[in-house]
Design an enzyme around this catalytic site. Structure first.
Site, PDB file in Angstrom:
ATOM      1  N   CYS A  75       0.834  -1.198   0.000  1.00  0.00           N
ATOM      2  CA  CYS A  75       0.000   0.000   0.000  1.00  0.00           C
ATOM      3  C   CYS A  75       0.869   1.248   0.000  1.00  0.00           C
ATOM      4  O   CYS A  75       1.814   1.362   0.791  1.00  0.00           O
ATOM      5  CB  CYS A  75      -0.922   0.004   1.214  1.00  0.00           C
ATOM      6  SG  CYS A  75      -1.917   1.510   1.372  1.00  0.00           S
ATOM      7  N   CYS A 166      -8.323   1.450   0.323  1.00  0.00           N
ATOM      8  CA  CYS A 166      -7.613   0.720   1.364  1.00  0.00           C
ATOM      9  C   CYS A 166      -7.430  -0.717   0.888  1.00  0.00           C
ATOM     10  O   CYS A 166      -8.410  -1.432   0.632  1.00  0.00           O
ATOM     11  CB  CYS A 166      -8.417   0.751   2.663  1.00  0.00           C
ATOM     12  SG  CYS A 166      -7.788  -0.338   3.951  1.00  0.00           S
ATOM     13  N   GLU A 296     -25.458 -10.343  26.891  1.00  0.00           N
ATOM     14  CA  GLU A 296     -25.007  -9.248  26.036  1.00  0.00           C
ATOM     15  C   GLU A 296     -25.635  -7.953  26.533  1.00  0.00           C
ATOM     16  O   GLU A 296     -26.809  -7.949  26.934  1.00  0.00           O
ATOM     17  CB  GLU A 296     -25.392  -9.503  24.577  1.00  0.00           C
ATOM     18  CG  GLU A 296     -25.094  -8.368  23.617  1.00  0.00           C
ATOM     19  CD  GLU A 296     -23.636  -7.952  23.605  1.00  0.00           C
ATOM     20  OE1 GLU A 296     -23.368  -6.739  23.624  1.00  0.00           O
ATOM     21  OE2 GLU A 296     -22.755  -8.836  23.578  1.00  0.00           O
ATOM     22  N   CYS A 368      -9.139 -10.728  21.669  1.00  0.00           N
ATOM     23  CA  CYS A 368      -8.618  -9.934  20.561  1.00  0.00           C
ATOM     24  C   CYS A 368      -7.417  -9.097  20.979  1.00  0.00           C
ATOM     25  O   CYS A 368      -6.840  -8.394  20.148  1.00  0.00           O
ATOM     26  CB  CYS A 368      -9.704  -9.048  19.962  1.00  0.00           C
ATOM     27  SG  CYS A 368     -10.426  -7.878  21.131  1.00  0.00           S
TER      28      CYS A 368
END
Length: 413
Positions: A75, A166, A296, A368
């Site tokens: 990129c 992108c 949740e 994550c």
């Protein structure tokens, strides 16, 4: 310590969490410099971008002795003072996997408090997902600059970098009319390209919080998109959480099932359950006699879970923060299996301690952020639990981010 804007020649050391490497100004014992756009073993000229007490941040702006793992970034915007979205485009793909595996192991050692032999026994490695590392991101948030052009932000900055496209974005997002036009009434533009072939473009105004959605290519007029995972089709609001790599949802669901090995009739909790991906996979495995409870707090996630799991009578959805549901004993007991999929900040000590007081035989922790994961592993270990298995996946190629699935088991009872 050199000042902001100064250049310094340094030898680059080991990788560190956050997409940079560690260097020391003047050699061993010198001030710590966290250098982006570098690789271990290189000799570089680093431009200092921030100075803090005890350390500084910098970009490698000249490579004097390149690593064999260095490649030309695909990129044109992935360079110092450019787009901050990709940290590792200068790193060969196999070396990116090694980079991330080193970070996971280092976090388990430093923050998780695990002995080196236990970490080695886990065989920490990062598994690639299908693809060449480009064109995978199905959800992109563009920022709009003062000229009403959509772009992406610089690293640790609110400055917008204008781009034409992108390269890690899904091809449908690259082709979408976002960067080719102006957005005079928006501060951000969110774009979603779903596995079901839908495309949503949502301009947002930060001040009024109002928004309107352009619905393209067959997406529902309500602003929902069709996703496919765990053998099911899902209707997901465009602003609800869903994994951004097309192969991520199935990959993570399979890893969770592999670690938990659910048996018919077992009871399960899906904490931070979102739309209920893991609950659906668990429900199929435990069968109609195995209750599965989703917890949740986000309203759009709760609504999506209730709608998408309505055909599974054994699944219940609790609308609450996980820590609140645990503290108020709002979850059915006993429980055999727990899926823990917290946000980037991790579950935290209170949630982990509450889990360790349950009779669950296994927890699958989907993480994550390796640092937050390691901190929570330390809390599990303090309660006598152990990290019995670990898989890590390259869900975010070209960036420093990595997803882990850990199996945590209680002490022998």
């Amino acid at each position: 310590m050199p000042g902001e804007g100064e250049r310094v020649e340094v030898s680059v050391g080991a990788v560190a969490h956050g997409g940079h490497c560690v260097a020391r100004v003047g050699g061993d014992g010198g001030p710590v410099l966290f250098v982006r756009h570098a690789l271990p073993g290189e000799r570089v000229v680093a431009l200092v971008t921030e100075v803090h007490r005890g350390f500084a941040r910098a970009d490698a702006v000249e490579i004097l002795s390149p690593s064999a793992d260095r490649v030309t970034a695909p990129c044109a915007f992935a360079h110092p003072n450019g787009c901050g979205g990709c940290d590792l485009q200068h790193v060969a793909p196999p070396a990116q996997l090694d980079w991330k595996a080193s970070v996971v192991a280092e976090q388990l050692l430093r923050l998780g408090g695990m002995p080196e032999d236990q970490i080695k026994a886990l065989g920490v490695r990062v598994e690639p997902l299908p693809g060449d590392g480009l064109g995978w991101r199905t959800r992109v948030r563009y920022a709009v600059d003062g000229r009403d052009q959509a772009g992406l932000l610089k690293h640790r900055s609110h400055e917008v970098v204008p781009i034409d496209r992108c390269l890690i974005a899904h091809p449908a997002i690259q082709a979408a009319p976002v960067t080719s036009r102006t957005w005079p009434d928006a501060d951000e533009v969110h774009v979603v390209a779903s596995a079901g072939g839908d495309l949503l473009i949502t301009p947002r105004r930060a001040v009024s919080l109002s928004e309107e959605t352009d619905v393209l290519d067959g997406a529902a007029a309500s602003g929902e998109v069709r996703e496919k995972a765990a053998g099911r089709e899902w209707m997901i609001p465009g602003d609800a959480f869903w994994q951004v790599h097309p192969a991520a949802a199935d990959t993570l669901a399979a890893a969770v099932l592999e670690f938990l090995a659910p048996q018919p009739g077992e009871a399960a909790w899906d904490l931070y359950g979102g739309a209920g991906l893991f609950a659906a996979a668990l429900a199929e495995a435990v069968g109609p006699t195995g209750p599965v409870t989703v917890v949740e707090s986000a309203p759009q996630g709760v609504a999506a879970a209730r709608r998408n799991l309505a055909d599974l009578p054994g699944v219940a959805v609790v609308a609450a923060k996980v820590e609140t549901a645990l503290r108020q004993n709002r979850l059915p007991r006993p429980v055999d299996l727990i899926v823990l999929d917290p946000p980037r900040s991790g579950a935290g000590a209170a949630v982990v301690k509450a889990i360790t007081r349950t009779p669950a035989r296994a927890v699958a922790y989907v993480a994550c952020d390796p640092a937050a994961f390691a901190r929570d592993v330390a809390t599990f270990r303090a309660a006598g639990w152990r990290l019995a298995g670990l898989r890590a996946f390259d869900l975010f190629p070209m960036t420093h981010h990595v997803e882990c699935v850990g199996l945590l088991v209680p002490p022998e009872r």
